[in-house]
Design a protein around this motif. Sequence first.
Motif, mmCIF file in Angstrom:
data_model
loop_
_atom_site.group_PDB
_atom_site.id
_atom_site.type_symbol
_atom_site.label_atom_id
_atom_site.label_comp_id
_atom_site.label_asym_id
_atom_site.label_seq_id
_atom_site.Cartn_x
_atom_site.Cartn_y
_atom_site.Cartn_z
ATOM 1 N N LEU A 98 0.875 -1.169 0.000
ATOM 2 C CA LEU A 98 0.000 0.000 0.000
ATOM 3 C C LEU A 98 0.910 1.216 0.000
ATOM 4 C CD1 LEU A 98 -3.106 0.796 0.496
ATOM 5 C CD2 LEU A 98 -2.351 1.230 2.833
ATOM 6 N N THR A 99 0.854 2.018 -1.069
ATOM 7 C CA THR A 99 1.701 3.198 -1.177
ATOM 8 C C THR A 99 0.843 4.426 -1.464
ATOM 9 O OG1 THR A 99 2.098 2.697 -3.521
ATOM 10 C CG2 THR A 99 3.744 1.933 -1.952
ATOM 11 N N PRO A 100 1.264 5.591 -0.995
ATOM 12 C CA PRO A 100 0.497 6.812 -1.229
ATOM 13 C C PRO A 100 0.411 7.137 -2.715
ATOM 14 C CG PRO A 100 2.194 7.179 0.418
ATOM 15 C CD PRO A 100 2.455 5.843 -0.193
ATOM 16 N N GLY A 101 -0.735 7.609 -3.146
ATOM 17 C CA GLY A 101 -0.915 8.034 -4.524
ATOM 18 C C GLY A 101 -2.371 8.013 -4.905
ATOM 19 N N ALA A 102 -2.795 9.007 -5.669
ATOM 20 C CA ALA A 102 -4.180 9.049 -6.140
ATOM 21 C C ALA A 102 -4.442 7.822 -7.003
ATOM 22 C CB ALA A 102 -4.418 10.322 -6.929
ATOM 23 N N CYS A 103 -5.599 7.202 -6.796
ATOM 24 C CA CYS A 103 -5.906 5.966 -7.501
ATOM 25 C C CYS A 103 -7.386 5.915 -7.855
ATOM 26 C CB CYS A 103 -5.539 4.776 -6.602
ATOM 27 S SG CYS A 103 -5.593 3.162 -7.420
ATOM 28 N N SER A 104 -7.681 5.364 -9.016
ATOM 29 C CA SER A 104 -9.059 5.123 -9.454
ATOM 30 C C SER A 104 -9.191 3.651 -9.788
ATOM 31 C CB SER A 104 -9.362 5.965 -10.694
ATOM 32 O OG SER A 104 -10.580 5.555 -11.280
ATOM 33 N N SER A 108 -15.690 2.963 -11.157
ATOM 34 C CA SER A 108 -16.620 3.824 -10.435
ATOM 35 C C SER A 108 -16.048 5.245 -10.413
ATOM 36 C CB SER A 108 -16.811 3.322 -9.000
ATOM 37 O OG SER A 108 -15.631 3.525 -8.252
ATOM 38 N N ASP A 109 -16.770 6.130 -9.788
ATOM 39 C CA ASP A 109 -16.271 7.497 -9.633
ATOM 40 C C ASP A 109 -15.517 7.665 -8.319
ATOM 41 O OD1 ASP A 109 -17.259 8.417 -12.052
ATOM 42 O OD2 ASP A 109 -19.238 8.834 -11.205
ATOM 43 N N ARG A 110 -15.189 6.590 -7.677
ATOM 44 C CA ARG A 110 -14.446 6.659 -6.425
ATOM 45 C C ARG A 110 -12.999 7.071 -6.673
ATOM 46 N NH1 ARG A 110 -16.090 0.963 -3.570
ATOM 47 N NH2 ARG A 110 -18.247 1.498 -3.080
ATOM 48 N N ARG A 111 -12.456 7.802 -5.715
ATOM 49 C CA ARG A 111 -11.040 8.167 -5.708
ATOM 50 C C ARG A 111 -10.446 7.637 -4.409
ATOM 51 N NH1 ARG A 111 -10.216 8.573 -10.598
ATOM 52 N NH2 ARG A 111 -11.251 10.232 -11.697
ATOM 53 N N PHE A 112 -9.296 6.986 -4.523
ATOM 54 C CA PHE A 112 -8.657 6.346 -3.392
ATOM 55 C C PHE A 112 -7.330 7.038 -3.088
ATOM 56 C CE2 PHE A 112 -11.362 3.315 -5.488
ATOM 57 C CZ PHE A 112 -11.957 2.593 -4.475
ATOM 58 N N PRO A 113 -6.922 7.074 -1.806
ATOM 59 C CA PRO A 113 -5.685 7.755 -1.446
ATOM 60 C C PRO A 113 -4.416 6.910 -1.578
ATOM 61 C CG PRO A 113 -6.830 7.059 0.534
ATOM 62 C CD PRO A 113 -7.711 6.706 -0.632
ATOM 63 N N THR A 132 -9.116 3.349 7.521
ATOM 64 C CA THR A 132 -10.119 3.922 8.406
ATOM 65 C C THR A 132 -10.053 5.449 8.400
ATOM 66 O OG1 THR A 132 -9.867 1.977 9.813
ATOM 67 C CG2 THR A 132 -11.006 3.865 10.773
ATOM 68 N N SER A 133 -8.849 6.005 8.523
ATOM 69 C CA SER A 133 -8.707 7.461 8.603
ATOM 70 C C SER A 133 -8.551 8.150 7.250
ATOM 71 C CB SER A 133 -7.524 7.833 9.495
ATOM 72 O OG SER A 133 -6.312 7.455 8.877
ATOM 73 N N LYS A 134 -8.262 7.379 6.210
ATOM 74 C CA LYS A 134 -8.109 7.923 4.862
ATOM 75 C C LYS A 134 -9.018 7.148 3.912
ATOM 76 C CE LYS A 134 -3.406 9.412 5.740
ATOM 77 N NZ LYS A 134 -3.564 9.336 7.176
ATOM 78 N N PRO A 135 -10.331 7.434 3.969
ATOM 79 C CA PRO A 135 -11.294 6.683 3.165
ATOM 80 C C PRO A 135 -11.269 7.110 1.690
ATOM 81 C CG PRO A 135 -12.409 8.406 4.361
ATOM 82 C CD PRO A 135 -10.973 8.449 4.799
ATOM 83 N N PHE A 136 -11.932 6.335 0.860
ATOM 84 C CA PHE A 136 -12.117 6.749 -0.525
ATOM 85 C C PHE A 136 -13.148 7.859 -0.562
ATOM 86 C CE2 PHE A 136 -15.114 3.199 0.040
ATOM 87 C CZ PHE A 136 -16.299 3.782 -0.394
ATOM 88 N N THR A 137 -13.184 8.596 -1.647
ATOM 89 C CA THR A 137 -14.233 9.596 -1.856
ATOM 90 C C THR A 137 -15.082 9.128 -3.031
ATOM 91 O OG1 THR A 137 -12.802 10.919 -3.307
ATOM 92 C CG2 THR A 137 -12.836 11.494 -0.959
ATOM 93 N N GLY A 138 -16.335 9.527 -3.018
ATOM 94 C CA GLY A 138 -17.250 9.112 -4.073
ATOM 95 C C GLY A 138 -18.363 8.274 -3.491
ATOM 96 N N ASP A 139 -19.196 7.773 -4.365
ATOM 97 C CA ASP A 139 -20.381 7.010 -3.995
ATOM 98 C C ASP A 139 -20.011 5.746 -3.216
ATOM 99 O OD1 ASP A 139 -22.906 5.912 -3.826
ATOM 100 O OD2 ASP A 139 -23.300 5.975 -5.981
ATOM 101 N N ALA A 140 -20.628 5.527 -2.082
ATOM 102 C CA ALA A 140 -20.349 4.345 -1.266
ATOM 103 C C ALA A 140 -20.827 3.064 -1.935
ATOM 104 C CB ALA A 140 -21.003 4.486 0.108
ATOM 105 N N ALA A 141 -21.846 3.154 -2.779
ATOM 106 C CA ALA A 141 -22.361 1.980 -3.486
ATOM 107 C C ALA A 141 -22.612 2.351 -4.940
ATOM 108 C CB ALA A 141 -23.658 1.515 -2.824
ATOM 109 N N PRO A 142 -21.527 2.366 -5.731
ATOM 110 C CA PRO A 142 -21.679 2.798 -7.140
ATOM 111 C C PRO A 142 -22.486 1.826 -7.968
ATOM 112 C CG PRO A 142 -19.445 2.024 -6.722
ATOM 113 C CD PRO A 142 -20.185 1.969 -5.422
#
Length: 142
Positions: A98-104, A108-113, A132-142
């Motif tokens: 698991l490494t830092p970086g924007a991910c799709s 879906s339209d989710r963005r992951f950290p 837990t502290s760095k969740p994805f953004t976007g629809d929870a159920a795409p």
Amino acid sequence: MIRRLPALAAMMLAVACTPAQQDGIDPKGETFDAVAPDEAVNLVGTEPFWALKVESGEGVWTTPDNQPGTRFAVTRFAGNNGLGFTGTLDGNPFTATLTPGACSDGMSDRRFPFVATIALGGETLEGCGYTTSKPFTGDAAP
């Protein structure tokens, strides 16, 4: 004759040796600390679909053919540029990074950290991750 590093060694080197300064990465060699040891870590991938949840020293590996998932012990390794998790899944060596970086996830339209990479049974799978502290953004159920 050129020898290639096994996937596990290459991924662990990437976690341990990346010198960039971003999202908690320290070029002075300090251990990655952007994810607390007690946080749940989730990694997901598509084509093929897979998911890994790591919490309290245990991984749960799920696929469309194995919805309940397979539980197995994992060991956490914090490097300079992220986290590594190692274990044995169904008799095969298993490594997740698991490494830092924007991910799709591309579906879906989710963005992951975080960016996720899995080495399992000679295959390398790529995906995204969140905690837990760095969740994805976007629809929870795409």
